[in-house]
Design a protein around this motif. Sequence first.
Motif, PDB file in Angstrom:
ATOM      1  N   ASP A 113      45.115  13.070 -58.211  1.00 50.87           N
ATOM      2  CA  ASP A 113      44.669  14.620 -58.489  1.00 50.87           C
ATOM      3  C   ASP A 113      44.438  15.514 -57.238  1.00 50.87           C
ATOM      4  N   THR A 114      45.493  16.119 -56.847  1.00 50.81           N
ATOM      5  CA  THR A 114      45.370  16.893 -55.566  1.00 50.81           C
ATOM      6  C   THR A 114      45.351  18.642 -55.952  1.00 50.81           C
ATOM      7  N   PRO A 115      44.821  19.487 -55.206  1.00 49.17           N
ATOM      8  CA  PRO A 115      44.897  20.897 -55.218  1.00 49.17           C
ATOM      9  C   PRO A 115      46.348  21.245 -55.369  1.00 49.17           C
ATOM     10  N   ALA A 116      47.212  20.704 -54.702  1.00 45.18           N
ATOM     11  CA  ALA A 116      48.903  20.916 -54.942  1.00 45.18           C
ATOM     12  C   ALA A 116      49.246  20.878 -56.333  1.00 45.18           C
ATOM     13  N   LEU A 117      48.927  19.609 -56.629  1.00 45.21           N
ATOM     14  CA  LEU A 117      49.234  19.410 -58.159  1.00 45.21           C
ATOM     15  C   LEU A 117      48.442  20.296 -59.170  1.00 45.21           C
ATOM     16  N   HIS A 118      47.136  20.627 -58.887  1.00 37.48           N
ATOM     17  CA  HIS A 118      46.648  21.794 -59.731  1.00 37.48           C
ATOM     18  C   HIS A 118      47.248  23.097 -59.730  1.00 37.48           C
ATOM     19  N   ALA A 119      47.893  23.597 -58.644  1.00 30.96           N
ATOM     20  CA  ALA A 119      48.570  24.721 -58.661  1.00 30.96           C
ATOM     21  C   ALA A 119      49.988  24.661 -59.058  1.00 30.96           C
ATOM     22  N   ALA A 120      50.704  23.442 -58.835  1.00 34.05           N
ATOM     23  CA  ALA A 120      51.887  23.099 -59.852  1.00 34.05           C
ATOM     24  C   ALA A 120      51.953  23.296 -61.192  1.00 34.05           C
ATOM     25  N   LEU A 121      50.781  22.714 -61.633  1.00 36.46           N
ATOM     26  CA  LEU A 121      50.517  22.897 -63.363  1.00 36.46           C
ATOM     27  C   LEU A 121      50.304  24.061 -63.622  1.00 36.46           C
ATOM     28  N   GLY A 122      49.438  25.095 -63.066  1.00 35.82           N
ATOM     29  CA  GLY A 122      49.278  26.566 -63.509  1.00 35.82           C
ATOM     30  C   GLY A 122      50.624  27.111 -63.241  1.00 35.82           C
ATOM     31  N   PRO A 248      41.523  25.849 -59.947  1.00 41.94           N
ATOM     32  CA  PRO A 248      42.721  26.265 -59.507  1.00 41.94           C
ATOM     33  C   PRO A 248      43.954  26.201 -60.512  1.00 41.94           C
ATOM     34  N   VAL A 249      43.970  25.278 -61.569  1.00 41.35           N
ATOM     35  CA  VAL A 249      44.991  25.585 -62.451  1.00 41.35           C
ATOM     36  C   VAL A 249      45.064  26.999 -62.963  1.00 41.35           C
ATOM     37  N   PHE A 250      43.868  27.377 -63.422  1.00 38.76           N
ATOM     38  CA  PHE A 250      44.066  28.791 -63.902  1.00 38.76           C
ATOM     39  C   PHE A 250      44.264  29.824 -62.982  1.00 38.76           C
ATOM     40  N   ALA A 251      43.767  29.697 -61.782  1.00 38.08           N
ATOM     41  CA  ALA A 251      43.999  30.569 -60.610  1.00 38.08           C
ATOM     42  C   ALA A 251      45.560  30.818 -60.403  1.00 38.08           C
ATOM     43  N   ALA A 252      45.999  29.809 -60.488  1.00 42.97           N
ATOM     44  CA  ALA A 252      47.519  29.497 -59.952  1.00 42.97           C
ATOM     45  C   ALA A 252      48.432  30.266 -61.352  1.00 42.97           C
ATOM     46  N   TYR A 253      47.815  30.109 -62.423  1.00 42.92           N
ATOM     47  CA  TYR A 253      48.278  30.712 -63.771  1.00 42.92           C
ATOM     48  C   TYR A 253      48.380  32.185 -63.656  1.00 42.92           C
ATOM     49  N   THR A 254      47.039  32.563 -63.505  1.00 50.95           N
ATOM     50  CA  THR A 254      47.116  34.107 -63.628  1.00 50.95           C
ATOM     51  C   THR A 254      47.737  34.737 -62.378  1.00 50.95           C
ATOM     52  N   GLU A 255      47.831  34.020 -61.078  1.00 47.61           N
ATOM     53  CA  GLU A 255      48.443  34.645 -60.182  1.00 47.61           C
ATOM     54  C   GLU A 255      49.950  34.849 -60.583  1.00 47.61           C
TER      55      GLU A 255
END
Length: 306
Positions: A113-122, A248-255
């Motif tokens: 469970d990594t920040p990169a995967l969080h961003a990829a999910l978003g 970070p999932v929500f941050a990547a989504y909203t971006e």
Amino acid sequence: MNTVLPDALRPLTPLIEMHLGAAVQGGVRLHGGDISAAYRLRTTRGEFVLKAARPAGPTPAGSQHLPMYAPEAEGLALLRAAGPLAVPDVIAFGDGPGGWQYLLLSYLPPADDTPALHAALGRGLAALHARPAPGFGGTPDNLFGSLPQRNRAAGSAAEFFWCSRLLPQLERAGSALGAADRARFAELRGRLPRLIPPEPPALVHGDLWHGNLLFTARGPALIDPAVAFSHREVDLAAMKLFGGVPGPVFAAYTEALPPAEGWEDRVALWNLYPLLAHVNMFGAGYLSRLREALEASLRLPERWSG
């Protein structure tokens, strides 16, 4: 890995082996499963996932029998066709011996469970929601947990949310809700068109709490869908319902695909549906949270003309 399928499930083994063309060598029970039992199977062809359950009650007289996993298989196919996030492959589903119904899926090996995967999910969820959808509703009826879920075509997100989400659950709730609760929902019904931002419909997972999100070797993955063409905030709200989804999932989504102003305030509104469903599936323990969400929804400003 030892074979740990319970005795009642072992009659499914020959059927599984027929579908896979391989021998089952062992299995372990997977975490969760209020509705289904889920097992990771080791076979001579590799690893797979088996979900199995006995539906509650017989098929009503005069109605068409539908395997309980058919809607899930259809939902996984819709999500897979949309493309941006990993989805397990459906190997087979249907009726088995002993009254069991089953769904056989490919296994997605977990990843850290990594920040990169969080961003990829978003970003992947934003890409899913950005794809054009034909209208609100209109997909085959399916299930939310163990409950029937209506997906009738509607002219707006508000109409779909009331007619195909809140109203069926309110009818099912019966005496679990008092007159004051129902009066507050009636008040909400009149205000809904002015509370929901006008956006085009999107394909939504429909039950996107953290337990239905996986981080895998193939990237972020979606499981156990209750898909519909609906408002995309449905999925954002579901990820907030029980927590566990990293920021970070929500941050990547909203971006990637910014939601309308005030979307976090509307989390309570969209989550009225799963909370009502939880009252109907699991009892009055969810009533206080449902009432809190209802009061929060009625305090929302009317931002749109409806």
